[in-house]
Design an enzyme around this catalytic site. Structure first.
Site, short mmCIF file in Angstrom:
data_model
loop_
_atom_site.label_atom_id
_atom_site.label_comp_id
_atom_site.label_asym_id
_atom_site.label_seq_id
_atom_site.Cartn_x
_atom_site.Cartn_y
_atom_site.Cartn_z
N HIS A 79 -6.60 10.76 5.00
CA HIS A 79 -5.93 9.94 5.90
C HIS A 79 -5.88 10.14 7.35
O HIS A 79 -5.70 11.34 7.46
CB HIS A 79 -4.48 9.47 5.19
N GLY A 80 -5.72 9.33 7.96
CA GLY A 80 -5.82 9.58 9.66
C GLY A 80 -7.11 9.80 10.52
O GLY A 80 -8.05 9.22 9.71
N ASP B 69 0.87 -1.04 0.03
CA ASP B 69 0.26 -0.05 0.03
C ASP B 69 0.91 1.01 -0.10
O ASP B 69 1.93 1.41 0.43
CB ASP B 69 -0.78 -0.17 1.27
#
Length: 281
Positions: free
Chosen positions: A177-178, A81
Protein backbone atom coordinates in the site's frame (compact mmCIF):
# COMPACT_ATOMS: atom_id res chain seq x y z
CA UNK A 1 -26.37 1.35 -12.24
CA UNK A 2 -26.85 -0.97 -9.30
CA UNK A 3 -25.16 -4.37 -9.45
CA UNK A 4 -23.39 -6.78 -7.12
CA UNK A 5 -19.71 -7.41 -6.61
CA UNK A 6 -20.09 -11.14 -7.13
CA UNK A 7 -21.85 -10.69 -10.47
CA UNK A 8 -19.28 -8.24 -11.83
CA UNK A 9 -16.25 -10.17 -10.60
CA UNK A 10 -17.62 -13.42 -12.04
CA UNK A 11 -17.95 -11.67 -15.42
CA UNK A 12 -14.39 -10.40 -15.04
CA UNK A 13 -13.11 -13.86 -14.21
CA UNK A 14 -14.79 -15.35 -17.27
CA UNK A 15 -13.76 -12.45 -19.52
CA UNK A 16 -10.13 -12.27 -18.34
CA UNK A 17 -10.23 -8.64 -17.18
CA UNK A 18 -10.29 -6.96 -13.78
CA UNK A 19 -12.78 -4.50 -12.32
CA UNK A 20 -10.98 -1.36 -11.11
CA UNK A 21 -11.68 -0.42 -7.49
CA UNK A 22 -10.90 3.19 -6.57
CA UNK A 23 -10.82 4.90 -3.18
CA UNK A 24 -12.44 8.32 -2.99
CA UNK A 25 -11.76 10.94 -0.32
CA UNK A 26 -13.97 13.77 -1.58
CA UNK A 27 -16.70 14.55 -4.09
CA UNK A 28 -14.24 15.55 -6.81
CA UNK A 29 -12.46 12.19 -6.71
CA UNK A 30 -15.78 10.36 -6.82
CA UNK A 31 -16.98 12.41 -9.79
CA UNK A 32 -13.71 11.70 -11.61
CA UNK A 33 -14.13 7.95 -11.07
CA UNK A 34 -17.73 7.85 -12.27
CA UNK A 35 -17.08 10.10 -15.28
CA UNK A 36 -14.11 7.93 -16.25
CA UNK A 37 -16.21 4.76 -15.96
CA UNK A 38 -18.98 6.20 -18.10
CA UNK A 39 -16.59 7.45 -20.77
CA UNK A 40 -14.78 4.09 -20.84
CA UNK A 41 -18.02 2.09 -20.42
CA UNK A 42 -16.35 0.21 -17.61
CA UNK A 43 -17.82 -1.36 -14.47
CA UNK A 44 -16.26 0.22 -11.41
CA UNK A 45 -16.02 -0.21 -7.65
CA UNK A 46 -16.06 2.96 -5.54
CA UNK A 47 -14.50 2.46 -2.12
CA UNK A 48 -14.76 4.30 1.17
CA UNK A 49 -12.32 3.79 4.04
CA UNK A 50 -12.59 4.50 7.75
CA UNK A 51 -10.38 7.59 7.44
CA UNK A 52 -12.45 8.94 4.52
CA UNK A 53 -15.54 8.56 6.68
CA UNK A 54 -13.84 10.33 9.58
CA UNK A 55 -13.02 13.18 7.21
CA UNK A 56 -16.33 13.50 5.33
CA UNK A 57 -18.79 11.91 7.76
CA UNK A 58 -20.49 8.54 7.38
CA UNK A 59 -23.80 9.98 6.19
CA UNK A 60 -22.16 12.18 3.55
CA UNK A 61 -20.02 9.34 2.20
CA UNK A 62 -22.99 6.98 2.07
CA UNK A 63 -25.23 9.58 0.42
CA UNK A 64 -22.85 10.47 -2.41
CA UNK A 65 -21.84 6.83 -2.83
CA UNK A 66 -25.45 5.68 -3.23
CA UNK A 67 -26.15 8.65 -5.52
CA UNK A 68 -23.28 7.55 -7.78
CA UNK A 69 -24.64 3.99 -7.92
CA UNK A 70 -28.14 5.21 -8.76
CA UNK A 71 -27.23 7.83 -11.34
CA UNK A 72 -24.43 6.09 -13.27
CA UNK A 73 -25.19 4.38 -16.58
CA UNK A 74 -22.54 1.69 -15.98
CA UNK A 75 -22.38 -0.95 -13.20
CA UNK A 76 -21.18 0.62 -9.93
CA UNK A 77 -20.43 -1.16 -6.65
CA UNK A 78 -20.25 0.78 -3.36
CA UNK A 79 -17.64 -0.95 -1.22
CA UNK A 80 -16.41 -0.48 2.35
CA UNK A 81 -12.65 -0.93 2.03
CA UNK A 82 -10.22 -2.23 4.67
CA UNK A 83 -12.61 -2.38 7.57
CA UNK A 84 -10.79 -2.80 10.85
CA UNK A 85 -13.66 -1.75 13.12
CA UNK A 86 -16.35 -4.44 13.01
CA UNK A 87 -19.00 -2.04 14.32
CA UNK A 88 -18.32 0.35 11.44
CA UNK A 89 -18.45 -2.58 9.02
CA UNK A 90 -21.88 -3.50 10.39
CA UNK A 91 -22.95 0.13 10.03
CA UNK A 92 -21.95 0.02 6.36
CA UNK A 93 -23.83 -3.27 5.94
CA UNK A 94 -26.93 -1.77 7.54
CA UNK A 95 -26.57 1.23 5.22
CA UNK A 96 -26.75 -1.20 2.28
CA UNK A 97 -23.26 -0.86 0.89
CA UNK A 98 -22.98 -3.35 -1.95
CA UNK A 99 -20.04 -5.07 -0.25
CA UNK A 100 -17.65 -4.72 2.68
CA UNK A 101 -14.13 -5.81 3.46
CA UNK A 102 -12.90 -7.04 6.81
CA UNK A 103 -9.14 -6.70 7.25
CA UNK A 104 -8.00 -8.92 10.10
CA UNK A 105 -4.95 -10.05 8.14
CA UNK A 106 -2.44 -9.15 10.86
CA UNK A 107 -4.21 -11.32 13.41
CA UNK A 108 -3.51 -15.05 13.85
CA UNK A 109 -5.18 -17.04 11.09
CA UNK A 110 -7.68 -18.66 13.47
CA UNK A 111 -8.85 -15.22 14.64
CA UNK A 112 -8.98 -13.91 11.08
CA UNK A 113 -11.17 -16.86 10.08
CA UNK A 114 -13.48 -16.49 13.09
CA UNK A 115 -13.98 -12.75 12.60
CA UNK A 116 -14.53 -13.17 8.87
CA UNK A 117 -17.17 -15.86 9.43
CA UNK A 118 -19.02 -13.56 11.83
CA UNK A 119 -19.00 -10.69 9.33
CA UNK A 120 -20.05 -12.98 6.47
CA UNK A 121 -23.02 -14.26 8.48
CA UNK A 122 -24.12 -10.74 9.39
CA UNK A 123 -23.64 -9.41 5.84
CA UNK A 124 -25.17 -12.28 3.89
CA UNK A 125 -28.29 -12.18 6.05
CA UNK A 126 -28.73 -8.59 4.82
CA UNK A 127 -27.86 -9.14 1.17
CA UNK A 128 -24.35 -7.67 1.35
CA UNK A 129 -21.22 -9.40 0.04
CA UNK A 130 -17.87 -9.75 1.80
CA UNK A 131 -14.19 -9.56 0.91
CA UNK A 132 -11.44 -10.56 3.33
CA UNK A 133 -7.66 -10.92 3.20
CA UNK A 134 -5.37 -13.83 3.93
CA UNK A 135 -1.66 -13.16 3.99
CA UNK A 136 -0.86 -9.49 4.57
CA UNK A 137 -0.24 -6.60 2.16
CA UNK A 138 2.02 -4.17 4.03
CA UNK A 139 2.72 -0.47 3.58
CA UNK A 140 0.52 2.54 4.39
CA UNK A 141 -3.17 1.67 4.26
CA UNK A 142 -5.66 4.33 5.33
CA UNK A 143 -4.24 5.84 8.57
CA UNK A 144 -2.25 2.71 9.45
CA UNK A 145 1.31 1.71 8.61
CA UNK A 146 2.59 -1.85 8.56
CA UNK A 147 6.11 -3.00 7.79
CA UNK A 148 4.90 -6.57 8.00
CA UNK A 149 4.21 -8.51 4.80
CA UNK A 150 3.28 -12.14 4.43
CA UNK A 151 2.71 -13.74 1.05
CA UNK A 152 -0.45 -15.83 0.78
CA UNK A 153 0.21 -19.54 0.37
CA UNK A 154 -2.01 -21.78 -1.75
CA UNK A 155 -3.01 -23.89 1.24
CA UNK A 156 -3.91 -20.82 3.31
CA UNK A 157 -6.03 -19.43 0.49
CA UNK A 158 -7.96 -22.67 0.01
CA UNK A 159 -8.55 -23.21 3.72
CA UNK A 160 -9.59 -19.60 4.32
CA UNK A 161 -11.97 -19.45 1.34
CA UNK A 162 -13.62 -22.77 2.20
CA UNK A 163 -14.12 -22.02 5.89
CA UNK A 164 -15.30 -18.41 5.63
CA UNK A 165 -17.55 -18.59 2.53
CA UNK A 166 -16.43 -15.10 1.49
CA UNK A 167 -17.43 -13.68 -1.89
CA UNK A 168 -13.93 -12.63 -2.98
CA UNK A 169 -10.46 -13.14 -1.59
CA UNK A 170 -7.67 -10.56 -1.25
CA UNK A 171 -4.23 -12.13 -1.49
CA UNK A 172 -0.71 -10.88 -0.77
CA UNK A 173 1.53 -11.54 -3.77
CA UNK A 174 4.12 -8.77 -3.78
CA UNK A 175 2.25 -5.46 -3.70
CA UNK A 176 2.35 -2.78 -1.01
CA UNK A 177 0.00 0.00 0.00
CA UNK A 178 1.04 3.61 -0.57
CA UNK A 179 4.00 4.85 -2.62
CA UNK A 180 6.66 2.32 -3.68
CA UNK A 181 10.28 3.09 -2.82
CA UNK A 182 11.81 0.12 -4.59
CA UNK A 183 11.20 -2.40 -7.39
CA UNK A 184 7.89 -4.24 -7.66
CA UNK A 185 7.94 -7.98 -8.29
CA UNK A 186 4.51 -9.59 -8.37
CA UNK A 187 4.32 -13.33 -7.74
CA UNK A 188 2.49 -14.18 -10.97
CA UNK A 189 2.95 -17.93 -10.66
CA UNK A 190 1.50 -17.85 -7.14
CA UNK A 191 -1.56 -15.99 -8.44
CA UNK A 192 -2.05 -18.70 -11.08
CA UNK A 193 -1.72 -21.46 -8.49
CA UNK A 194 -4.25 -19.86 -6.14
CA UNK A 195 -6.69 -19.04 -8.96
CA UNK A 196 -6.59 -22.67 -10.07
CA UNK A 197 -7.88 -24.00 -6.75
CA UNK A 198 -9.94 -21.17 -5.22
CA UNK A 199 -13.38 -20.60 -6.69
CA UNK A 200 -13.83 -17.07 -5.34
CA UNK A 201 -12.56 -14.16 -7.48
CA UNK A 202 -9.14 -12.86 -6.38
CA UNK A 203 -8.33 -9.29 -5.37
CA UNK A 204 -5.04 -7.38 -5.67
CA UNK A 205 -4.49 -4.59 -3.13
CA UNK A 206 -1.76 -1.93 -3.20
CA UNK A 207 -1.80 -1.58 -6.99
CA UNK A 208 -0.82 2.09 -7.29
CA UNK A 209 2.63 2.33 -8.84
CA UNK A 210 2.72 -1.27 -10.05
CA UNK A 211 4.18 -1.39 -13.59
CA UNK A 212 1.45 -1.91 -16.15
CA UNK A 213 3.07 -4.97 -17.66
CA UNK A 214 2.91 -6.67 -14.26
CA UNK A 215 -0.71 -5.61 -13.71
CA UNK A 216 -1.67 -7.10 -17.06
CA UNK A 217 0.09 -10.37 -16.18
CA UNK A 218 -1.66 -10.45 -12.80
CA UNK A 219 -5.04 -10.09 -14.48
CA UNK A 220 -4.19 -12.81 -16.99
CA UNK A 221 -3.17 -15.03 -14.07
CA UNK A 222 -6.55 -14.65 -12.35
CA UNK A 223 -6.88 -11.31 -10.53
CA UNK A 224 -10.45 -9.99 -10.94
CA UNK A 225 -10.47 -6.84 -8.76
CA UNK A 226 -7.61 -4.33 -8.54
CA UNK A 227 -7.56 -1.75 -5.75
CA UNK A 228 -6.14 1.70 -6.54
CA UNK A 229 -5.96 4.53 -4.03
CA UNK A 230 -2.68 6.43 -3.93
CA UNK A 231 -2.45 7.09 -7.67
CA UNK A 232 -5.78 8.96 -7.60
CA UNK A 233 -4.77 10.91 -4.49
CA UNK A 234 -1.60 12.02 -6.27
CA UNK A 235 -3.48 12.95 -9.45
CA UNK A 236 -6.01 14.98 -7.46
CA UNK A 237 -3.30 16.80 -5.51
CA UNK A 238 -1.21 17.48 -8.61
CA UNK A 239 -4.26 18.86 -10.37
CA UNK A 240 -4.83 21.34 -7.57
CA UNK A 241 -1.15 22.34 -7.54
CA UNK A 242 -1.18 22.92 -11.30
CA UNK A 243 -4.35 25.00 -11.23
CA UNK A 244 -3.09 27.27 -8.45
CA UNK A 245 0.30 27.62 -10.16
CA UNK A 246 -1.58 28.86 -13.23
CA UNK A 247 -4.09 30.89 -11.19
CA UNK A 248 -2.22 32.20 -8.11
CA UNK A 249 -5.01 34.63 -7.22
CA UNK A 250 -7.77 32.08 -7.91
CA UNK A 251 -10.34 31.15 -5.31
CA UNK A 252 -13.33 29.60 -7.09
CA UNK A 253 -13.71 26.07 -5.75
CA UNK A 254 -15.79 25.11 -8.77
CA UNK A 255 -12.93 25.94 -11.12
CA UNK A 256 -10.02 24.34 -9.27
CA UNK A 257 -12.30 21.44 -8.35
CA UNK A 258 -13.20 20.86 -12.00
CA UNK A 259 -9.54 20.92 -12.99
CA UNK A 260 -8.72 18.34 -10.31
CA UNK A 261 -11.60 16.15 -11.52
CA UNK A 262 -10.30 16.21 -15.08
CA UNK A 263 -6.73 15.35 -14.07
CA UNK A 264 -7.87 12.54 -11.78
CA UNK A 265 -10.18 11.20 -14.48
CA UNK A 266 -7.26 10.81 -16.89
CA UNK A 267 -5.52 8.46 -14.45
CA UNK A 268 -8.69 6.49 -13.73
CA UNK A 269 -9.35 5.99 -17.45
CA UNK A 270 -5.79 4.80 -18.00
CA UNK A 271 -6.19 2.19 -15.27
CA UNK A 272 -9.41 0.92 -16.83
CA UNK A 273 -7.68 0.50 -20.16
CA UNK A 274 -4.77 -1.37 -18.58
CA UNK A 275 -7.12 -3.72 -16.69
CA UNK A 276 -9.08 -4.33 -19.91
CA UNK A 277 -12.37 -3.33 -18.26
CA UNK A 278 -13.14 -0.66 -20.86
CA UNK A 279 -16.19 -1.59 -22.90
CA UNK A 280 -17.31 -4.20 -20.34
CA UNK A 281 -19.94 -1.96 -18.72
Amino acid sequence: MKTTMKAELRKAKEGHYAVPAFNFDNLEMLKAIIEAAEEERSPVIIMATESAVKYMGFEYVSAIGHAAVKSATVPVILHWDHGFDVELIKKAIDAQYTSVMLDASLKPIAENIAETIAVVEYAHARGVEVESEIGHVGGKEDDRNSESAHYTTVSEAVDFANKTKIDCLAIAVGTSHGIYHGPVNLQIQRIKEIAAVVDQPLVLHGSSGVPYDQLRLAVQAGICKVNIGTDLKVANANGLREWFAQNPAGYDARKFGRYAIDQTKLVAKEKMQVLNSSGKG
